[in-house]
Write a protein that holds these residues in place. Sequence first.
Motif, PDB file in Angstrom:
ATOM      1  N   GLY A 284      20.239  54.174  20.339  1.00  0.00           N
ATOM      2  CA  GLY A 284      19.773  52.995  20.187  1.00  0.00           C
ATOM      3  C   GLY A 284      20.232  52.470  19.100  1.00  0.00           C
ATOM      4  O   GLY A 284      20.698  52.647  18.004  1.00  0.00           O
ATOM      5  N   GLY A 285      20.211  50.883  19.054  1.00  0.00           N
ATOM      6  CA  GLY A 285      20.529  50.080  18.217  1.00  0.00           C
ATOM      7  C   GLY A 285      19.675  50.037  17.003  1.00  0.00           C
ATOM      8  O   GLY A 285      18.436  50.325  17.270  1.00  0.00           O
TER       9      GLY A 285
ATOM     10  N   VAL B 258      28.761  54.872  18.451  1.00  0.00           N
ATOM     11  CA  VAL B 258      28.091  55.436  17.432  1.00  0.00           C
ATOM     12  C   VAL B 258      27.555  54.397  16.390  1.00  0.00           C
ATOM     13  O   VAL B 258      28.675  53.836  15.707  1.00  0.00           O
ATOM     14  CB  VAL B 258      28.828  56.638  16.581  1.00  0.00           C
ATOM     15  N   ASN B 259      26.479  53.898  16.491  1.00  0.00           N
ATOM     16  CA  ASN B 259      26.118  52.726  15.712  1.00  0.00           C
ATOM     17  C   ASN B 259      25.650  52.911  14.073  1.00  0.00           C
ATOM     18  O   ASN B 259      25.748  52.178  13.390  1.00  0.00           O
ATOM     19  CB  ASN B 259      24.583  51.960  16.419  1.00  0.00           C
TER      20      ASN B 259
ATOM     21  N   VAL C  65      32.222  63.241  14.125  1.00  0.00           N
ATOM     22  CA  VAL C  65      31.501  62.340  15.019  1.00  0.00           C
ATOM     23  C   VAL C  65      32.247  62.393  16.582  1.00  0.00           C
ATOM     24  O   VAL C  65      31.586  62.384  17.693  1.00  0.00           O
ATOM     25  CB  VAL C  65      31.858  60.849  14.678  1.00  0.00           C
ATOM     26  N   MET C  66      33.622  62.559  16.404  1.00  0.00           N
ATOM     27  CA  MET C  66      34.394  62.805  17.630  1.00  0.00           C
ATOM     28  C   MET C  66      33.895  64.018  18.333  1.00  0.00           C
ATOM     29  O   MET C  66      33.860  63.840  19.602  1.00  0.00           O
ATOM     30  CB  MET C  66      35.643  62.772  17.237  1.00  0.00           C
TER      31      MET C  66
ATOM     32  N   VAL D 136      22.856  57.619  17.187  1.00  0.00           N
ATOM     33  CA  VAL D 136      23.000  57.756  15.444  1.00  0.00           C
ATOM     34  C   VAL D 136      23.444  59.203  15.294  1.00  0.00           C
ATOM     35  O   VAL D 136      22.589  60.055  15.833  1.00  0.00           O
ATOM     36  CB  VAL D 136      21.641  57.237  14.844  1.00  0.00           C
ATOM     37  N   VAL D 137      24.153  59.479  14.499  1.00  0.00           N
ATOM     38  CA  VAL D 137      24.784  60.873  14.213  1.00  0.00           C
ATOM     39  C   VAL D 137      24.496  61.391  12.973  1.00  0.00           C
ATOM     40  O   VAL D 137      24.344  60.521  11.971  1.00  0.00           O
ATOM     41  CB  VAL D 137      26.415  60.835  14.052  1.00  0.00           C
TER      42      VAL D 137
END
Length: 168
Positions: A69-70, A147-148, A117-118, A110-111
């Motif tokens: 989520g944002g 990804v935020n 990340v990829m 959210v990572v």
Amino acid sequence: MSTQTAPVAKDVSTPRTGEAPRATTSVSDGRTGADQPAANRGRTSIADIVVVKVAGIAAREIPGVYDMGGGLSRSIGAVRDRVPGGRSNVGRGVKVEVGERQTAIDLDLVVEYGAPVMDVAQDVRENVVSAVERITGLEVVEVNVTVNDVRLPDDEEDSSQQNGTRVE
């Protein structure tokens, strides 16, 4: 001699006056009649929320995904999770567009810091496609991952540290 008429089937697929239409998708166009196999009698509809929940759960299963989520939805979700009796929202950060036989999915993640990340995005995409297609039978045409944020190790949400009381 009396004649009997067969009862007329009520159409439950259309909403009654004053009701909002439900977002559903027809997956199989079943046929009616005693001459059809039992598995083909009737039709199956899947609500959009089913796809949202399946995709949300599948995305959260991947190591490296901290939250979804944002910023605003995560803040509201954090408050909601702390309320006694409140349930977490597995659909937070998931948007779907569902057609008759296909679906497209958008995910906000959210990572964890340090996770590639990829690679996380690719693993999420593969797991979501697999789970949605297996569980719903819909073809997933695309999964867009945004990804935020990145969760840093300093962002520990340890309640004991946040509520550092000065007295006992």
